[in-house]
Design a protein around this motif. Sequence first.
Motif, mmCIF file in Angstrom:
data_model
loop_
_atom_site.group_PDB
_atom_site.id
_atom_site.type_symbol
_atom_site.label_atom_id
_atom_site.label_comp_id
_atom_site.label_asym_id
_atom_site.label_seq_id
_atom_site.Cartn_x
_atom_site.Cartn_y
_atom_site.Cartn_z
ATOM 1 N N PHE A 82 0.666 -1.298 0.202
ATOM 2 C CA PHE A 82 0.000 0.066 0.044
ATOM 3 C C PHE A 82 0.681 1.234 0.008
ATOM 4 C CE2 PHE A 82 -1.749 -3.258 2.862
ATOM 5 C CZ PHE A 82 -2.754 -3.994 1.979
ATOM 6 N N VAL A 83 2.042 1.262 -0.728
ATOM 7 C CA VAL A 83 3.207 2.059 -0.666
ATOM 8 C C VAL A 83 2.861 3.521 -0.843
ATOM 9 C CG1 VAL A 83 3.978 1.974 -3.116
ATOM 10 C CG2 VAL A 83 5.725 2.149 -1.102
ATOM 11 N N ASP A 84 1.725 3.910 -1.539
ATOM 12 C CA ASP A 84 1.512 5.298 -1.822
ATOM 13 C C ASP A 84 0.439 5.881 -1.009
ATOM 14 O OD1 ASP A 84 -0.347 3.620 -3.324
ATOM 15 O OD2 ASP A 84 -0.167 4.981 -5.135
ATOM 16 N N GLY A 85 -0.452 5.052 -0.278
ATOM 17 C CA GLY A 85 -1.324 5.344 0.712
ATOM 18 C C GLY A 85 -0.544 5.868 2.031
ATOM 19 N N GLN A 86 -1.748 6.597 2.723
ATOM 20 C CA GLN A 86 -1.448 7.136 3.982
ATOM 21 C C GLN A 86 -2.460 6.624 4.892
ATOM 22 O OE1 GLN A 86 -0.767 11.756 3.333
ATOM 23 N NE2 GLN A 86 1.302 11.051 3.379
ATOM 24 N N VAL A 87 -1.958 6.330 6.230
ATOM 25 C CA VAL A 87 -2.949 5.821 7.410
ATOM 26 C C VAL A 87 -2.216 6.274 8.593
ATOM 27 C CG1 VAL A 87 -1.644 3.531 7.128
ATOM 28 C CG2 VAL A 87 -4.166 3.750 7.694
ATOM 29 N N ASN A 88 -3.034 6.323 9.451
ATOM 30 C CA ASN A 88 -2.578 6.393 11.031
ATOM 31 C C ASN A 88 -3.310 5.259 11.981
ATOM 32 O OD1 ASN A 88 -2.716 7.530 13.895
ATOM 33 N ND2 ASN A 88 -1.206 8.702 13.044
ATOM 34 N N ALA A 89 -2.095 4.581 12.382
ATOM 35 C CA ALA A 89 -2.727 3.346 13.095
ATOM 36 C C ALA A 89 -3.454 3.672 14.506
ATOM 37 C CB ALA A 89 -1.658 2.564 13.738
ATOM 38 N N CYS A 90 -3.102 4.754 15.119
ATOM 39 C CA CYS A 90 -3.979 5.344 16.363
ATOM 40 C C CYS A 90 -5.481 5.818 16.043
ATOM 41 C CB CYS A 90 -3.104 6.548 16.804
ATOM 42 S SG CYS A 90 -4.066 7.189 18.366
ATOM 43 N N TYR A 91 -5.285 6.469 14.686
ATOM 44 C CA TYR A 91 -6.781 7.079 14.106
ATOM 45 C C TYR A 91 -7.582 5.810 14.071
ATOM 46 C CZ TYR A 91 -10.386 8.878 11.570
ATOM 47 O OH TYR A 91 -11.616 9.496 10.907
#
Length: 699
Positions: A82-91
């Motif tokens: 998912f290399v061009d994605g952005q995500v936050n684990a805490c969110y």
Amino acid sequence: MSIGSANETTADPVPMFHPHAPRPGDPVPHIPSMAHYRAMYEESVTKPDVFFGKLAQDLLSWHKPFNQVSHGNFHEGNISWFVDGQVNACYNCVDRHALVNPNKVAIIWEADEMDHHRSITYGEVLAEVSRLANVLLKYGVRRGHAVAIYMPMVPEAVYAMLACARIGAVHSVVFAGFSADALRDRMLDAKCRLLITADQGKRGGKTIQLKNIADEALAECPAVHTVIVFQRTNDKSVPFHPPRDIWWHEETSNQRPYCPCTPMNSEDPLFMLYTSGSTGKPKGVLHTTAGYLLGATATTKYIFDLHEGDVHACMADVGWITGHSYIVYGPLSNGATTVVFESIPTYPNAGRYWDLVDKHKVTSFYTAPTAIRALRRLGDDFVKPYDLSSLRILGSVGEPINPDAWMWYHAIVGRSRCAIVDTYWQTETGSIIITPLPGCTPTKPGSATLPFFGVDVAVLDPQTGEELKGNGVTGVLAVRNSFPSIARTIYDNHARYMDTYLLPYKGFYFSGDGVSRDEDGYYWVRGRVDGTFHSLFESTQDYIVRLLTSRSAPLDVINVAGHRLSTAEIESALIKHPACAEAAVVGVPDDLTGQAIVCFCTLKSSDLDNKTLSAALTAQVRAHIGPFATPKRIIITPDLPKTRSGKIMRRILRKVAGREVVQEDLQDDAILKIKLGDLSTLADPAVVALLINSVADRL
Ligand code: WT7
């Protein structure tokens, strides 16, 4: 037995347990039949990008969607997802649930003291994690910085991990049973600048002097400029050194209960976690954000079959990978209620687990075979009084579960109506990779059954590396293609990552475990290719040539009560003692802990008697690593068995320590040869008798 042929296990008639239909009122399982499993599994390994692309969209909330699902391979060691994605684990673990359902219980904390527990909602978790994240920012922690966490099992340990994830800091949790030396080594290796700890910990009625131990470690970690201290016991004698030390409660009360999440790139590191390898130096296994989180989320959902209202209780510690994935990230990402358990299974008595299940209406329960065996020994009367009807799923992890313990778990705890999931995985895999699915997979006691989605398991001939196709084969356990939650590197040592996992068998991830695939295609994990399994191979070949020739293969890794330990690490602790000249450590089979540690030591001249010395050497190991690494026995011996080139022949030590050869066998060279194998490479054959006699000597 020959490699590649059916073994004893496959020849045995093994009972199959078929899943029950759900009780009235129980949810229909997410994967309701083997036909569903097979179809999903097939897609997951033949079209992984399609399968995981969909799964990642369904299960995670993205700051920026990805276009590319996977990239890289095991040949090059350049895995990314998912290399061009952005995500936050805490969110994903907090905000998305707190925003719609702030009053839902996220964490049930069951304290060491029997009558002490507390429920914390998603809304509260969001506020507490945010406050702490703001403290971290105030003290200069930024995206990519490493933060050490050395905490007891309190909700604040979970907040600490999530606060790091929220601002993109990389957490390195060090199990609170580790010694000052071990904590120091891990903080230095990870280049930590900040430590989060507590004044003291409580466990089984005992107090653990966390801050004292941390201070000892910090004396040699000058880069750590700030220490956040949580008050667990509020004991006034605990040392506190401002300005370096700051109180958790004072600092967080000054911060606002919201902190924005930093959008992270999928491949940004989420955490590192140290684990034992073949050398004395522990390795910082590094997991990245999106792939790890997807693995933890998906496995928790499907393997613990989470549904609305479920309460998941994983009895591990957050200091191990099991705690990371199945106390923190997996359950919270799914919006479930997770239990944080501070105590031990036998405090104040052996009914503690079942009291917890009854009181909190736990639906899925996860523990280790060593705990199951210990509780089974203490008797069914500790289980019987409790109402365990809330339970649907019982999980096991950490080592092979023997069929007797499996049956007890099933019949006495599960009252013959729960699904037993024997889950196989490792720190490096990030999430479970071989497991039954509840309500779906027929189980066999002692087998972890079948691979999870996306995990293409291969059994390899250890010597040639050739794949052993078909059923009824035994070899080493490897994985063919990358899957999202596999570790990406060893922190600051990618060469060691390649050497340990990807180079021994080109194109495969090498697990370090031995495995059989039986006639039904079910997997039976045998344990590390060192101890037990290693000797399994010795009947057909002296050793696993390939493993011995690979530069850093995990030859001497043992599993004690579900804890992975390196014999080299224990040896280096022993030889630090001034009286110890040489040390060799082996694992021997143990009814309770799976394997136990036996240390052979030769001495420099010493005035002390053997009993005093053994006690001192035991204390040495506890101080260098931690109490969970306490040797079962220290054997003081005049000499160690070595080849002419000076290599210690551990095979001999293992057999002597495990009492597979005894004094009587010394009478007959032929029997010795059968039991110990070829001894012609031994520099001094007289050493065998010395060793056997040393073992027979009761101290
Ligand atoms: C090693 C991993 C992540 C689990 C906790 C320990 C052994 C783990 C099983 C199982 C047989 C198992 C393996 C593995 N192991 N689960 N269900 N059946 N063996 O994590 O410290 O990374 O150790 O534990 O030998 O390689 P770990």
